[in-house]
Design a protein around this motif. Structure first.
Motif, mmCIF file in Angstrom:
data_model
loop_
_atom_site.group_PDB
_atom_site.id
_atom_site.type_symbol
_atom_site.label_atom_id
_atom_site.label_comp_id
_atom_site.label_asym_id
_atom_site.label_seq_id
_atom_site.Cartn_x
_atom_site.Cartn_y
_atom_site.Cartn_z
ATOM 1 N N VAL A 311 0.706 -1.179 0.010
ATOM 2 C CA VAL A 311 0.170 0.013 0.103
ATOM 3 C C VAL A 311 0.993 1.394 0.012
ATOM 4 O O VAL A 311 1.705 1.388 0.644
ATOM 5 N N PRO A 312 0.836 2.143 -1.140
ATOM 6 C CA PRO A 312 1.672 3.240 -1.076
ATOM 7 C C PRO A 312 1.227 4.517 -0.076
ATOM 8 O O PRO A 312 0.123 4.485 -0.083
ATOM 9 N N ALA A 313 1.975 5.073 0.293
ATOM 10 C CA ALA A 313 1.873 6.300 1.098
ATOM 11 C C ALA A 313 0.668 7.392 0.550
ATOM 12 O O ALA A 313 1.137 7.391 -0.668
ATOM 13 N N GLY A 314 -0.262 7.400 1.093
ATOM 14 C CA GLY A 314 -1.121 8.258 0.810
ATOM 15 C C GLY A 314 -2.256 7.416 -0.241
ATOM 16 O O GLY A 314 -3.136 8.416 -0.816
ATOM 17 N N HIS A 315 -2.460 6.479 -0.081
ATOM 18 C CA HIS A 315 -3.378 5.516 -1.333
ATOM 19 C C HIS A 315 -3.854 4.371 -0.681
ATOM 20 O O HIS A 315 -3.724 3.363 -1.110
ATOM 21 N N GLU A 316 -4.406 4.797 0.401
ATOM 22 C CA GLU A 316 -5.082 3.676 1.145
ATOM 23 C C GLU A 316 -6.265 3.196 0.279
ATOM 24 O O GLU A 316 -6.948 3.738 -0.402
ATOM 25 N N GLY A 317 -6.501 1.727 0.327
ATOM 26 C CA GLY A 317 -7.570 1.234 -0.446
ATOM 27 C C GLY A 317 -6.755 0.676 -1.920
ATOM 28 O O GLY A 317 -7.517 0.071 -2.656
ATOM 29 N N ARG A 318 -5.498 1.008 -1.958
ATOM 30 C CA ARG A 318 -4.876 0.465 -3.322
ATOM 31 C C ARG A 318 -3.553 -0.284 -3.034
ATOM 32 O O ARG A 318 -3.052 -0.306 -1.931
ATOM 33 N N SER A 319 -3.082 -1.022 -3.800
ATOM 34 C CA SER A 319 -1.654 -1.308 -3.573
ATOM 35 C C SER A 319 -0.755 -1.466 -5.118
ATOM 36 O O SER A 319 -1.584 -1.467 -6.094
ATOM 37 N N VAL A 320 0.228 -1.472 -4.774
ATOM 38 C CA VAL A 320 1.124 -1.429 -6.257
ATOM 39 C C VAL A 320 2.587 -1.925 -5.952
ATOM 40 O O VAL A 320 3.143 -1.846 -4.758
ATOM 41 N N ALA A 321 3.128 -2.511 -6.689
ATOM 42 C CA ALA A 321 4.580 -3.272 -6.699
ATOM 43 C C ALA A 321 5.342 -2.333 -7.657
ATOM 44 O O ALA A 321 5.740 -2.554 -8.884
ATOM 45 N N CYS A 322 6.150 -1.282 -7.233
ATOM 46 C CA CYS A 322 6.798 -0.249 -7.766
ATOM 47 C C CYS A 322 7.723 0.425 -6.621
ATOM 48 O O CYS A 322 7.246 1.078 -6.012
ATOM 49 N N HIS A 323 9.009 0.491 -7.236
ATOM 50 C CA HIS A 323 9.786 1.329 -6.431
ATOM 51 C C HIS A 323 9.520 2.697 -6.356
ATOM 52 O O HIS A 323 10.139 3.765 -5.381
ATOM 53 N N LEU A 324 9.003 3.436 -7.466
ATOM 54 C CA LEU A 324 8.637 4.817 -7.647
ATOM 55 C C LEU A 324 7.591 5.020 -6.332
ATOM 56 O O LEU A 324 7.550 6.170 -6.294
ATOM 57 N N ARG A 325 7.004 4.191 -5.910
ATOM 58 C CA ARG A 325 5.958 4.545 -4.953
ATOM 59 C C ARG A 325 6.160 3.922 -3.614
ATOM 60 O O ARG A 325 5.862 2.660 -3.029
ATOM 61 N N PRO A 326 6.825 4.978 -2.658
ATOM 62 C CA PRO A 326 7.110 4.557 -1.257
ATOM 63 C C PRO A 326 6.068 3.897 -0.401
ATOM 64 O O PRO A 326 5.060 4.250 -0.533
ATOM 65 N N ALA A 327 6.276 2.509 0.047
ATOM 66 C CA ALA A 327 5.440 2.020 0.560
ATOM 67 C C ALA A 327 4.979 2.260 2.274
ATOM 68 O O ALA A 327 5.944 2.717 2.671
ATOM 69 N N ALA A 328 3.720 2.486 2.311
ATOM 70 C CA ALA A 328 3.260 2.878 3.721
ATOM 71 C C ALA A 328 3.195 1.415 4.471
ATOM 72 O O ALA A 328 3.609 1.541 5.781
ATOM 73 N N ARG A 329 2.906 0.310 3.913
ATOM 74 C CA ARG A 329 2.762 -0.939 4.456
ATOM 75 C C ARG A 329 2.714 -1.910 3.418
ATOM 76 O O ARG A 329 2.087 -1.874 2.535
ATOM 77 N N THR A 330 3.048 -3.148 3.741
ATOM 78 C CA THR A 330 2.933 -4.392 2.588
ATOM 79 C C THR A 330 1.403 -4.884 2.960
ATOM 80 O O THR A 330 0.945 -4.513 3.824
ATOM 81 N N THR A 331 1.165 -5.409 1.866
ATOM 82 C CA THR A 331 -0.334 -5.935 1.835
ATOM 83 C C THR A 331 -0.258 -7.427 2.567
ATOM 84 O O THR A 331 -1.563 -7.970 2.914
ATOM 85 N N VAL A 332 0.721 -7.756 2.900
ATOM 86 C CA VAL A 332 0.734 -9.268 3.806
ATOM 87 C C VAL A 332 0.594 -8.962 5.330
ATOM 88 O O VAL A 332 1.109 -8.294 5.540
#
Length: 332
Positions: A311-332
């Motif tokens: 889940v990228p920072a600032g995008h709750e309810g979404r998930s992405v596998a990309c280094h350009l989007r800093p993760a707020a938390r993993t989906t697991v």
């Protein structure tokens, strides 16, 4: 969010055995909720159909499921792992709880049997106590439900148009009122007008009969219009998940952005079609790190390491596998 009806956890699917095996689906996690239309998008070879056949255990040889769980949540009682079902349990589960509309209705329907014979066969196999008259009455109702006159029950598949054959397949999938319908590129061979007609009818039936849909296609523009949520696959992996409108307005993965810009806009000013350079990865030799890196216009040194779906920072309810989007938390 409504409760889940189908959960896929860490699903791995290989073609072949031993060191020469090719991994076509890699650690996929997906959840389908009650009454939801979940779109599954990606280029040909991305693993969409393999995922559908794997979760229903319809993989042709040499396909083999090597890991994961596929949990079906009944209306009452504990969830059941489809991958652990016995052949007898699978036979009663398929079509009654989860049905599938295959790609290419002409190849899915038996050319030597009438529409009536094929619709009533599904009912007779699962409900042997029904009468012939009762099965025929249900078959007529099913045809009317999908917009086909009941007098076409005596027709053979070659006597129907492509759109009508696809509607017969949808009627067959709904014959036992399953809770989940998986549609594997059901409109690929149809013109755009017929595509929209069938999909609008499908959404109306979903609202009327309260089933959930997994809709698989390479046409992301279709999914944006008719899905509640979209998962994008690349190289056998989920690279982005998001509500349909959010993904259309702001795709977070460069691959999702490339898919959206590969189709002309139906509204607004004209824009150039960008497309995606290169070809999908060879699954026999997937590059290290991010599998999309060789085709990505935004590749960085960090892409040498495989990204994690998060889940990228600032995008709750979404998930992405990309280094350009800093993760707020993993989906697991």
């Amino acid at each position: 969010m409504s409760k889940p009806v189908l959960e896929i956890k860490g699903l791995d699917v290989d073609y072949g055995y031993g060191p020469g095996a090719v991994r076509a689906v890699h650690g996929v996690d997906l959840t389908l909720h009650t009454g939801e239309v979940l779109g599954l998008a990606g280029e040909s070879g991305s693993g969409k159909s393999t995922l559908a056949h794997g979760l229903t255990r319809l993989l042709p040889p040499p396909g083999v499921i090597t890991g994961g769980e596929v949990l079906h949540h009944p209306e009452n009682g504990p969830p059941a792992d489809i991958l652990a079902m016995t052949p007898a349990e699978l036979r009663s589960f398929r079509w009654a709880q989860t049905s599938i509309v295959f790609q290419g209705a002409m190849n899915s329907l038996n050319p030597v049997h009438t529409v009536a014979a094929q619709l009533t066969d599904v009912i007779r196999a699962h409900e042997p106590g029904t009468t012939r008259a009762g099965r025929l009455a249900r078959a007529r109702d099913l045809l009317r439900t999908v917009g086909i006159p009941a007098d076409r029950l005596d027709s053979h598949p070659h006597q129907l148009s492509g759109g009508m054959r696809q509607r017969v397949m949808i009627a067959m999938a709904l014959a036992l009122r399953p809770r989940v319908v998986i549609m594997d590129e059901p409109t690929t061979a149809l013109d755009v007008v017929m595509q929209r007609q069938i999909l609008r009818q499908l959404v109306a039936l979903r609202d009327e009969l309260a089933f959930s849909v997994v809709f698989i296609t390479h046409d992301l523009s279709l999914l944006v219009e008719f899905s509640d949520r979209i998962a994008v696959m690349y190289g056998g992996r989920i690279v982005e998940q998001a509500p349909a409108r959010a993904l259309y307005r702001d795709p977070l993965h460069p691959y999702s952005d490339g898919l959206l810009h590969s189709f002309p806009a139906l509204h607004g000013p004209r824009r150039a079609l960008a497309g995606i350079p290169g070809s999908p990865p060879d699954l026999r030799a997937v590059p290290p790190g991010c599998p999309f890196a060789p085709r990505c216009p935004l590749v960085t040194d960090a892409c040498a390491e495989a990204p994690v779906l998060a889940v990228p920072a600032g995008h709750e309810g979404r998930s992405v596998a990309c280094h350009l989007r800093p993760a707020a938390r993993t989906t697991v």
